[in-house]
Scaffold this motif. Sequence first.
Motif: not given
Length: 216
Positions: A1-8, A33-37, A41-47
């Motif tokens: 999972m990219s840190e940049n994806v989570v930050q965005r 949120l996962a669908t919207r962006f 779900r993994t980066p959404v959960r981390e964010a």
Amino acid sequence: MSENVVQRLRDEIENGIISNDFAPGARLDEVQLATRFGVSRTPVREALMQLNAIGLVEIRPRRGAVVIDPGPHRIFEMFEVMAELEGLAGSLAARRFTDADRTTILAAHADCERSFSAGNSDAYYYDNERFHKAIYAASHSGFLAEQCVALHRRLQPYRRLQLRVRNRVATSFAEHGAIVEAILAGDAEQARTLLRQHVSIQGERFSDLVATLASR
């Protein structure tokens, strides 16, 4: 999972909360949120976990993530403490900075100048963040740096929003110049005073921030 994806994602959700797209009390559904962006779900959960850590959302049993409104008084209190921590960091940096610290601070200041000259307040925010972190590092107090970074992160959405107030980026950059001068001159008390004033949002600046929050 990219840190940049989570930050965005974190920044997008954060902006949605500040702009009232996600209202206080609203549930932030991971699937939606996962669908919207367009992500899993993994980066959404981390964010959402990162936003929970800074108090913008609260993860509740059986409800998931819910938007929290800290209110103007709480935001003011956080800025008040941040101003004191920043002042201490600046004071210690003026007494302890090394040649490497000098180089890092000046490089961060130059980055701020470029983003300011380009009129890009969002880019300036991230360059500004690196500028302040360079001062924390120059304090050579690991514990203080940890506390500054943690509170800086909690205030990130409000500091970013504040930079969108008219003329604030220009004022911020001018203040940076005076701060750099005081630190590199070894003037600990002046560095403390300037950084406290730089971060403090008393008077008109607090009123502007509250008005901007209300309008969004």
